[in-house]
Write a protein that holds these residues in place. Structure first.
Motif, PDB file in Angstrom:
ATOM      1  N   ARG A 210       0.862  -1.185   0.000  1.00 44.78           N
ATOM      2  CA  ARG A 210       0.000   0.000   0.000  1.00 44.78           C
ATOM      3  C   ARG A 210       0.894   1.229   0.000  1.00 44.78           C
ATOM      4  NH1 ARG A 210      -0.580   2.100   5.321  1.00 44.78           N
ATOM      5  NH2 ARG A 210       0.254   0.675   6.915  1.00 44.78           N
ATOM      6  N   PHE A 211       0.391   2.320  -0.600  1.00 44.22           N
ATOM      7  CA  PHE A 211       1.173   3.533  -0.764  1.00 44.22           C
ATOM      8  C   PHE A 211       0.537   4.708  -0.032  1.00 44.22           C
ATOM      9  CE2 PHE A 211       2.214   1.000  -4.509  1.00 44.22           C
ATOM     10  CZ  PHE A 211       3.596   1.121  -4.586  1.00 44.22           C
ATOM     11  N   THR A 212       1.369   5.606   0.484  1.00 44.69           N
ATOM     12  CA  THR A 212       0.904   6.896   0.992  1.00 44.69           C
ATOM     13  C   THR A 212       1.703   7.993   0.305  1.00 44.69           C
ATOM     14  OG1 THR A 212       2.444   6.847   2.878  1.00 44.69           O
ATOM     15  CG2 THR A 212       0.219   5.976   3.243  1.00 44.69           C
ATOM     16  N   ASP A 213       1.117   9.212   0.285  1.00 43.28           N
ATOM     17  CA  ASP A 213       1.748  10.329  -0.425  1.00 43.28           C
ATOM     18  C   ASP A 213       2.581  11.191   0.522  1.00 43.28           C
ATOM     19  OD1 ASP A 213      -0.078  11.854   1.020  1.00 43.28           O
ATOM     20  OD2 ASP A 213      -1.363  12.276  -0.699  1.00 43.28           O
ATOM     21  N   GLY A 214       2.971  12.353   0.053  1.00 40.09           N
ATOM     22  CA  GLY A 214       3.809  13.245   0.834  1.00 40.09           C
ATOM     23  C   GLY A 214       3.155  13.779   2.082  1.00 40.09           C
ATOM     24  N   HIS A 215       1.836  13.646   2.194  1.00 41.96           N
ATOM     25  CA  HIS A 215       1.110  14.066   3.394  1.00 41.96           C
ATOM     26  C   HIS A 215       0.764  12.882   4.297  1.00 41.96           C
ATOM     27  CE1 HIS A 215       0.713  18.042   1.597  1.00 41.96           C
ATOM     28  NE2 HIS A 215       0.262  17.460   0.497  1.00 41.96           N
ATOM     29  N   GLY A 216       1.181  11.696   3.908  1.00 42.73           N
ATOM     30  CA  GLY A 216       0.850  10.504   4.687  1.00 42.73           C
ATOM     31  C   GLY A 216      -0.521   9.943   4.394  1.00 42.73           C
ATOM     32  N   GLU A 217      -1.162  10.404   3.318  1.00 41.32           N
ATOM     33  CA  GLU A 217      -2.502   9.939   2.972  1.00 41.32           C
ATOM     34  C   GLU A 217      -2.422   8.762   1.995  1.00 41.32           C
ATOM     35  OE1 GLU A 217      -5.120  11.070   4.507  1.00 41.32           O
ATOM     36  OE2 GLU A 217      -3.953  12.598   5.577  1.00 41.32           O
ATOM     37  N   ALA A 218      -3.354   7.823   2.136  1.00 42.88           N
ATOM     38  CA  ALA A 218      -3.370   6.649   1.275  1.00 42.88           C
ATOM     39  C   ALA A 218      -3.663   7.040  -0.165  1.00 42.88           C
ATOM     40  CB  ALA A 218      -4.416   5.653   1.769  1.00 42.88           C
ATOM     41  N   VAL A 219      -2.894   6.494  -1.094  1.00 38.70           N
ATOM     42  CA  VAL A 219      -3.087   6.730  -2.524  1.00 38.70           C
ATOM     43  C   VAL A 219      -2.867   5.415  -3.260  1.00 38.70           C
ATOM     44  CG1 VAL A 219      -2.450   9.181  -2.521  1.00 38.70           C
ATOM     45  CG2 VAL A 219      -0.668   7.437  -2.781  1.00 38.70           C
ATOM     46  N   ALA A 220      -3.395   5.352  -4.469  1.00 38.26           N
ATOM     47  CA  ALA A 220      -3.177   4.178  -5.309  1.00 38.26           C
ATOM     48  C   ALA A 220      -1.816   4.288  -5.982  1.00 38.26           C
ATOM     49  CB  ALA A 220      -4.279   4.064  -6.356  1.00 38.26           C
ATOM     50  N   GLY A 221      -1.142   3.178  -6.108  1.00 34.36           N
ATOM     51  CA  GLY A 221       0.108   3.154  -6.848  1.00 34.36           C
ATOM     52  C   GLY A 221      -0.147   2.847  -8.309  1.00 34.36           C
ATOM     53  N   PRO A 222       0.862   2.969  -9.157  1.00 33.93           N
ATOM     54  CA  PRO A 222       0.705   2.584 -10.564  1.00 33.93           C
ATOM     55  C   PRO A 222       0.215   1.146 -10.683  1.00 33.93           C
ATOM     56  CG  PRO A 222       2.781   3.747 -10.230  1.00 33.93           C
ATOM     57  CD  PRO A 222       2.203   3.508  -8.866  1.00 33.93           C
ATOM     58  N   ALA A 223      -0.624   0.880 -11.666  1.00 35.13           N
ATOM     59  CA  ALA A 223      -1.245  -0.427 -11.820  1.00 35.13           C
ATOM     60  C   ALA A 223      -0.198  -1.538 -11.863  1.00 35.13           C
ATOM     61  CB  ALA A 223      -2.088  -0.458 -13.104  1.00 35.13           C
ATOM     62  N   GLY A 224      -0.392  -2.522 -11.010  1.00 39.95           N
ATOM     63  CA  GLY A 224       0.476  -3.691 -10.996  1.00 39.95           C
ATOM     64  C   GLY A 224       1.758  -3.539 -10.214  1.00 39.95           C
ATOM     65  N   LEU A 225       2.122  -2.311  -9.848  1.00 41.21           N
ATOM     66  CA  LEU A 225       3.402  -2.103  -9.165  1.00 41.21           C
ATOM     67  C   LEU A 225       3.404  -2.729  -7.774  1.00 41.21           C
ATOM     68  CD1 LEU A 225       6.201  -0.844  -8.736  1.00 41.21           C
ATOM     69  CD2 LEU A 225       5.066   1.282  -8.072  1.00 41.21           C
ATOM     70  N   GLY A 226       2.324  -2.529  -7.012  1.00 41.97           N
ATOM     71  CA  GLY A 226       2.290  -3.004  -5.638  1.00 41.97           C
ATOM     72  C   GLY A 226       2.438  -4.503  -5.530  1.00 41.97           C
ATOM     73  N   ALA A 227       1.712  -5.246  -6.367  1.00 39.98           N
ATOM     74  CA  ALA A 227       1.792  -6.701  -6.310  1.00 39.98           C
ATOM     75  C   ALA A 227       3.171  -7.192  -6.737  1.00 39.98           C
ATOM     76  CB  ALA A 227       0.711  -7.322  -7.196  1.00 39.98           C
ATOM     77  N   ALA A 228       3.747  -6.552  -7.769  1.00 37.84           N
ATOM     78  CA  ALA A 228       5.060  -6.975  -8.249  1.00 37.84           C
ATOM     79  C   ALA A 228       6.142  -6.701  -7.205  1.00 37.84           C
ATOM     80  CB  ALA A 228       5.392  -6.265  -9.557  1.00 37.84           C
ATOM     81  N   LEU A 229       6.100  -5.536  -6.583  1.00 38.17           N
ATOM     82  CA  LEU A 229       7.082  -5.203  -5.552  1.00 38.17           C
ATOM     83  C   LEU A 229       6.906  -6.111  -4.339  1.00 38.17           C
ATOM     84  CD1 LEU A 229       9.349  -3.380  -4.537  1.00 38.17           C
ATOM     85  CD2 LEU A 229       7.610  -1.728  -3.817  1.00 38.17           C
ATOM     86  N   GLY A 230       5.655  -6.374  -3.960  1.00 40.06           N
ATOM     87  CA  GLY A 230       5.390  -7.274  -2.847  1.00 40.06           C
ATOM     88  C   GLY A 230       5.905  -8.673  -3.107  1.00 40.06           C
ATOM     89  N   GLY A 231       5.792  -9.125  -4.351  1.00 40.22           N
ATOM     90  CA  GLY A 231       6.288 -10.445  -4.689  1.00 40.22           C
ATOM     91  C   GLY A 231       7.798 -10.540  -4.588  1.00 40.22           C
ATOM     92  N   THR A 232       8.482  -9.433  -4.844  1.00 44.79           N
ATOM     93  CA  THR A 232       9.943  -9.428  -4.754  1.00 44.79           C
ATOM     94  C   THR A 232      10.407  -9.567  -3.308  1.00 44.79           C
ATOM     95  OG1 THR A 232      10.182  -8.091  -6.749  1.00 44.79           O
ATOM     96  CG2 THR A 232      12.003  -8.054  -5.199  1.00 44.79           C
ATOM     97  N   LEU A 233       9.745  -8.882  -2.379  1.00 41.70           N
ATOM     98  CA  LEU A 233      10.142  -8.952  -0.972  1.00 41.70           C
ATOM     99  C   LEU A 233       9.565 -10.178  -0.269  1.00 41.70           C
ATOM    100  CD1 LEU A 233       9.972  -5.182  -0.059  1.00 41.70           C
ATOM    101  CD2 LEU A 233      11.959  -6.655   0.242  1.00 41.70           C
ATOM    102  N   GLY A 234       8.530 -10.772  -0.856  1.00 38.22           N
ATOM    103  CA  GLY A 234       7.982 -12.000  -0.283  1.00 38.22           C
ATOM    104  C   GLY A 234       7.450 -11.784   1.120  1.00 38.22           C
TER     105      GLY A 234
END
Length: 338
Positions: A210-234
């Motif tokens: 999950r992503f937050t912005d410069g104010h600490g508010e929840a925002v959507a990340g680029p499509a597919g980025l979150g799952a791909a990055l999560g898969g790398t860190l396992g």
């Protein structure tokens, strides 16, 4: 061991129906009576299928009773995690790792994440209470049904790591002061390019982000980025700081700080150590990169930034902690032209 009772299981018929023995390398035992062991073997497999998850399998009555854990095994008793009951697997699956071909059920790579012995305290069709003895996971857990195939898994013991802390729910990023000139004592600083992108903190846990912005508010990340990055860190929980930039016509997450890793906050660690830890993760892919940093050579970094038409450089004190939400003199933004 508790007395044997009804298990949440259906034998190997469903397992065989879902697989083509001529295409998948998964074990396919012949039909007939199932073997009987001591009902004390468990395995957890990391499964990079359509979506990363972990498969918990417990030996019971000659098969491996199985649950898919979308976010893995909970490390502490504060959070329950979903466990989806799946078909029984053969005992031979306890040693299986490999690549399941595309087009087959569960296509993707399967590796053994942990294995060991377990003890049964309770086993019935709505609750399974066990004690795991693995190299990565140990302690008392309970699986309990919440409806249909959906169960939850709960850790009953305190965290195995007494210093474990979950990722923070929300954090505001540290900010830099604007300065016209590079610091005089450049040897005390590390220098990074200022990319001019959108600031994003990435909370990575259980293969998801999950992503937050410069104010600490929840925002959507680029499509597919979150799952791909999560898969790398396992299974490694991490909190990353970076920017979404555009490079050669594509969006890229440029990562430049590591704030939390494996249940340990790093905010009080000096910048030098956080950067070394980030470099050690070797995070590099088509959608994300670890930003370069250069200790003690700000002038060269600034000249390179000007040639690359970047807005400037960031000078960060090597001994500085991370100060969430603060605009600190320990970080300085220096434009390419003063």
């Amino acid at each position: 061991m508790a007395a044997r009772s009804e298990r949440p299981s259906g034998g190997l018929e469903d397992y065989r129906k879902k697989r083509d023995a001529g295409r998948t390398p998964e074990p396919m035992p012949a039909e007939g009576p199932t073997p009987h062991g001591d009902d004390d073997t468990f395995v957890i497999q990391e499964h990079h299928a359509r979506r990363l998850h972990w498969d918990l399998r417990l030996e019971r009555d000659g098969v491996l009773v199985s649950w898919a854990l979308p976010k893995g095994v909970p490390p502490d008793p504060k959070t329950n995690r979903l466990a989806v009951h799946t078909e029984d697997h053969p005992l031979e699956y306890a040693t299986f790792s490999g690549e399941i071909p595309g087009g087959e059920y569960g296509a993707g790579s399967m590796t053994i994440w942990d294995r060991g012995a377990y003890e049964t305290e309770t086993w019935n069709d709505r609750e399974v209470k066990i004690v795991l003895h693995g190299s990565r996971v140990s302690g008392r857990y309970v699986l309990f049904q919440t409806g249909g195939r959906n169960w939850m898994i709960h850790r009953m013991d305190p965290p195995a790591d007494p210093d474990y802390e979950p990722l923070p729910a929300r954090l505001r990023p540290m900010l830099a002061e604007r300065r016209a000139r590079l610091p005089r004592d450049q040897d005390a600083y590390g220098f990074e390019f200022a990319w001019g992108g959108a600031r994003r903190l990435a909370y990575v846990e259980g293969g998801q982000t999950r992503f937050t912005d410069g104010h600490g508010e929840a925002v959507a990340g680029p499509a597919g980025l979150g799952a791909a990055l999560g898969g790398t860190l396992g299974a490694r929980p991490a909190l990353l700081d970076g920017e979404i930039i555009e490079l050669e016509g594509r969006e890229l997450y440029m990562i430049f700080d590591l704030l939390h890793l494996d249940g340990h906050p790093l905010l009080d660690e000096p910048y030098r150590e956080r950067r070394r830890g980030l470099d050690g993760l070797e995070l590099g892919g088509a959608r994300w990169q670890t930003a370069p940093w250069f200790p003690g050579d700000g002038a060269a970094v600034r000249e390179t930034a000007a040639r690359q038409h970047l807005p400037g450089v960031l000078a960060k004190r090597l001994d500085a902690p991370y100060e969430p939400g603060e605009r600190s003199a320990a970080w300085r933004f220096v434009p390419v032209r003063g």
